[in-house]
Write a protein that holds these residues in place. Structure first.
Motif, PDB file in Angstrom:
ATOM      1  N   GLY A  23     -51.551 -22.835 -61.281  1.00 50.10           N
ATOM      2  CA  GLY A  23     -51.571 -22.100 -62.541  1.00 50.10           C
ATOM      3  C   GLY A  23     -52.289 -22.871 -63.640  1.00 50.10           C
ATOM      4  O   GLY A  23     -53.046 -22.290 -64.420  1.00 50.10           O
ATOM      5  N   ILE A  24     -52.059 -24.174 -63.683  1.00 51.13           N
ATOM      6  CA  ILE A  24     -52.742 -25.001 -64.677  1.00 51.13           C
ATOM      7  C   ILE A  24     -54.239 -25.006 -64.423  1.00 51.13           C
ATOM      8  O   ILE A  24     -55.043 -24.850 -65.347  1.00 51.13           O
ATOM      9  CB  ILE A  24     -52.176 -26.432 -64.663  1.00 51.13           C
ATOM     10  CG1 ILE A  24     -50.777 -26.434 -65.256  1.00 51.13           C
ATOM     11  CG2 ILE A  24     -53.077 -27.389 -65.432  1.00 51.13           C
ATOM     12  CD1 ILE A  24     -50.041 -27.742 -65.083  1.00 51.13           C
ATOM     13  N   LEU A  25     -54.630 -25.168 -63.176  1.00 52.03           N
ATOM     14  CA  LEU A  25     -56.056 -25.164 -62.854  1.00 52.03           C
ATOM     15  C   LEU A  25     -56.710 -23.822 -63.181  1.00 52.03           C
ATOM     16  O   LEU A  25     -57.825 -23.773 -63.698  1.00 52.03           O
ATOM     17  CB  LEU A  25     -56.273 -25.517 -61.386  1.00 52.03           C
ATOM     18  CG  LEU A  25     -55.916 -26.957 -60.991  1.00 52.03           C
ATOM     19  CD1 LEU A  25     -56.030 -27.142 -59.491  1.00 52.03           C
ATOM     20  CD2 LEU A  25     -56.809 -27.941 -61.728  1.00 52.03           C
ATOM     21  N   LEU A  26     -56.003 -22.731 -62.897  1.00 52.73           N
ATOM     22  CA  LEU A  26     -56.518 -21.412 -63.225  1.00 52.73           C
ATOM     23  C   LEU A  26     -56.599 -21.218 -64.742  1.00 52.73           C
ATOM     24  O   LEU A  26     -57.571 -20.660 -65.256  1.00 52.73           O
ATOM     25  CB  LEU A  26     -55.629 -20.335 -62.593  1.00 52.73           C
ATOM     26  CG  LEU A  26     -56.102 -18.898 -62.685  1.00 52.73           C
ATOM     27  CD1 LEU A  26     -57.436 -18.735 -61.962  1.00 52.73           C
ATOM     28  CD2 LEU A  26     -55.061 -17.971 -62.088  1.00 52.73           C
ATOM     29  N   GLY A  27     -55.593 -21.709 -65.460  1.00 47.55           N
ATOM     30  CA  GLY A  27     -55.600 -21.611 -66.912  1.00 47.55           C
ATOM     31  C   GLY A  27     -56.726 -22.412 -67.544  1.00 47.55           C
ATOM     32  O   GLY A  27     -57.325 -21.994 -68.541  1.00 47.55           O
ATOM     33  N   ILE A  28     -57.042 -23.562 -66.958  1.00 45.05           N
ATOM     34  CA  ILE A  28     -58.147 -24.382 -67.467  1.00 45.05           C
ATOM     35  C   ILE A  28     -59.467 -23.644 -67.316  1.00 45.05           C
ATOM     36  O   ILE A  28     -60.337 -23.730 -68.184  1.00 45.05           O
ATOM     37  CB  ILE A  28     -58.170 -25.746 -66.748  1.00 45.05           C
ATOM     38  CG1 ILE A  28     -56.984 -26.590 -67.211  1.00 45.05           C
ATOM     39  CG2 ILE A  28     -59.473 -26.485 -67.011  1.00 45.05           C
ATOM     40  CD1 ILE A  28     -56.792 -27.875 -66.429  1.00 45.05           C
ATOM     41  N   GLN A  29     -59.621 -22.892 -66.250  1.00 48.19           N
ATOM     42  CA  GLN A  29     -60.851 -22.135 -66.037  1.00 48.19           C
ATOM     43  C   GLN A  29     -61.073 -21.100 -67.139  1.00 48.19           C
ATOM     44  O   GLN A  29     -62.195 -20.858 -67.554  1.00 48.19           O
ATOM     45  CB  GLN A  29     -60.823 -21.430 -64.672  1.00 48.19           C
ATOM     46  CG  GLN A  29     -60.857 -22.367 -63.494  1.00 48.19           C
ATOM     47  CD  GLN A  29     -62.158 -23.146 -63.428  1.00 48.19           C
ATOM     48  OE1 GLN A  29     -63.224 -22.623 -63.699  1.00 48.19           O
ATOM     49  NE2 GLN A  29     -62.052 -24.419 -63.072  1.00 48.19           N
ATOM     50  N   PHE A  30     -60.007 -20.482 -67.609  1.00 52.39           N
ATOM     51  CA  PHE A  30     -60.126 -19.445 -68.633  1.00 52.39           C
ATOM     52  C   PHE A  30     -60.158 -20.016 -70.047  1.00 52.39           C
ATOM     53  O   PHE A  30     -60.473 -19.309 -70.989  1.00 52.39           O
ATOM     54  CB  PHE A  30     -58.968 -18.439 -68.521  1.00 52.39           C
ATOM     55  CG  PHE A  30     -59.138 -17.478 -67.390  1.00 52.39           C
ATOM     56  CD1 PHE A  30     -60.024 -16.423 -67.495  1.00 52.39           C
ATOM     57  CD2 PHE A  30     -58.404 -17.624 -66.230  1.00 52.39           C
ATOM     58  CE1 PHE A  30     -60.177 -15.524 -66.454  1.00 52.39           C
ATOM     59  CE2 PHE A  30     -58.553 -16.734 -65.182  1.00 52.39           C
ATOM     60  CZ  PHE A  30     -59.446 -15.679 -65.292  1.00 52.39           C
ATOM     61  N   ARG A  31     -59.811 -21.263 -70.214  1.00 54.98           N
ATOM     62  CA  ARG A  31     -59.740 -21.850 -71.542  1.00 54.98           C
ATOM     63  C   ARG A  31     -61.108 -21.910 -72.217  1.00 54.98           C
ATOM     64  O   ARG A  31     -61.206 -21.847 -73.437  1.00 54.98           O
ATOM     65  CB  ARG A  31     -59.133 -23.244 -71.461  1.00 54.98           C
ATOM     66  CG  ARG A  31     -58.672 -23.739 -72.804  1.00 54.98           C
ATOM     67  CD  ARG A  31     -57.774 -24.902 -72.699  1.00 54.98           C
ATOM     68  NE  ARG A  31     -56.407 -24.388 -72.527  1.00 54.98           N
ATOM     69  CZ  ARG A  31     -55.362 -25.151 -72.338  1.00 54.98           C
ATOM     70  NH1 ARG A  31     -55.501 -26.439 -72.259  1.00 54.98           N
ATOM     71  NH2 ARG A  31     -54.174 -24.629 -72.210  1.00 54.98           N
ATOM     72  N   GLY A  32     -62.156 -22.020 -71.430  1.00 49.68           N
ATOM     73  CA  GLY A  32     -63.495 -22.088 -72.007  1.00 49.68           C
ATOM     74  C   GLY A  32     -63.958 -20.762 -72.590  1.00 49.68           C
ATOM     75  O   GLY A  32     -64.622 -20.728 -73.617  1.00 49.68           O
ATOM     76  N   GLY A  33     -63.625 -19.656 -71.964  1.00 47.92           N
ATOM     77  CA  GLY A  33     -64.096 -18.346 -72.413  1.00 47.92           C
ATOM     78  C   GLY A  33     -63.047 -17.605 -73.209  1.00 47.92           C
ATOM     79  O   GLY A  33     -63.029 -17.607 -74.427  1.00 47.92           O
ATOM     80  N   LYS A  34     -62.168 -16.943 -72.513  1.00 41.01           N
ATOM     81  CA  LYS A  34     -61.117 -16.141 -73.141  1.00 41.01           C
ATOM     82  C   LYS A  34     -59.817 -16.950 -73.147  1.00 41.01           C
ATOM     83  O   LYS A  34     -59.114 -17.011 -72.142  1.00 41.01           O
ATOM     84  CB  LYS A  34     -60.915 -14.839 -72.378  1.00 41.01           C
ATOM     85  CG  LYS A  34     -62.129 -13.951 -72.353  1.00 41.01           C
ATOM     86  CD  LYS A  34     -61.802 -12.731 -73.117  1.00 41.01           C
ATOM     87  CE  LYS A  34     -62.996 -11.789 -73.083  1.00 41.01           C
ATOM     88  NZ  LYS A  34     -62.788 -10.671 -73.930  1.00 41.01           N
ATOM     89  N   GLN A  35     -59.512 -17.539 -74.293  1.00 44.34           N
ATOM     90  CA  GLN A  35     -58.343 -18.407 -74.383  1.00 44.34           C
ATOM     91  C   GLN A  35     -57.027 -17.644 -74.244  1.00 44.34           C
ATOM     92  O   GLN A  35     -56.037 -18.202 -73.796  1.00 44.34           O
ATOM     93  CB  GLN A  35     -58.357 -19.180 -75.686  1.00 44.34           C
ATOM     94  CG  GLN A  35     -59.430 -20.234 -75.726  1.00 44.34           C
ATOM     95  CD  GLN A  35     -59.329 -21.091 -76.967  1.00 44.34           C
ATOM     96  OE1 GLN A  35     -58.519 -20.834 -77.842  1.00 44.34           O
ATOM     97  NE2 GLN A  35     -60.167 -22.108 -77.034  1.00 44.34           N
ATOM     98  N   GLU A  36     -57.024 -16.375 -74.631  1.00 39.33           N
ATOM     99  CA  GLU A  36     -55.768 -15.622 -74.524  1.00 39.33           C
ATOM    100  C   GLU A  36     -55.349 -15.454 -73.066  1.00 39.33           C
ATOM    101  O   GLU A  36     -54.164 -15.416 -72.752  1.00 39.33           O
ATOM    102  CB  GLU A  36     -55.851 -14.270 -75.226  1.00 39.33           C
ATOM    103  CG  GLU A  36     -56.890 -13.323 -74.684  1.00 39.33           C
ATOM    104  CD  GLU A  36     -58.255 -13.453 -75.349  1.00 39.33           C
ATOM    105  OE1 GLU A  36     -59.100 -12.596 -75.067  1.00 39.33           O
ATOM    106  OE2 GLU A  36     -58.478 -14.384 -76.118  1.00 39.33           O
TER     107      GLU A  36
END
Length: 128
Positions: free
Chosen positions: A13-26
């Motif tokens: 989940g953390i790794l997946l969340g890091i992937q989205f942090r660059g584009g869509k932070q929500e």
């Protein structure tokens, strides 16, 4: 084995969340909240087992049963407030997290008040 699964889900989940942090932070925040809820539900299953075992223990101790219920209330308040506070901090709402923690402390104070009053009564009986 369940601990390994929970750890693996958290890391994924953390790794997946890091992937989205660059584009869509929500989306990153939603993923974090989803993972937290999933782990929270796994923990709730264990708390149910602990409660059942403690209730069996209460059968042997007749006068301590009310103290066990207070203990469970305090643990539940602590657990939920810590969970909500962590999500608020991760979402960037530190002030809300502080207020949740303050509410939790006050709720624990009031939940534990019967124990304090019983202690005072016991001291008063010994004193005179």
């Amino acid at each position: 084995m369940t601990f390994l699964k929970v750890g693996a889900v958290a890391l994924l989940g953390i790794l997946l969340g890091i992937q989205f942090r660059g584009g869509k932070q929500e989306y990153s925040i939603y993923i974090g909240i989803g993972i937290c809820l999933l782990i929270f539900s796994c923990t709730a299953q264990y708390m149910g087992q602990v409660k059942a075992q403690t209730e069996a223990l209460m059968g042997y101790v007749s006068s301590g049963s009310r103290y066990f219920s207070i203990l469970f209330k305090v643990v539940g308040i602590t657990w939920i407030c810590e969970f909500v506070s962590g999500i608020c901090k991760d979402s960037g709402f530190g002030a809300v997290a502080s207020q949740v923690e303050l509410f939790g402390k006050i709720a624990i104070l009031f939940a534990g008040m019967p124990v304090f009053l019983a202690l005072i009564e016991t001291i008063a009986q010994f004193a005179g």
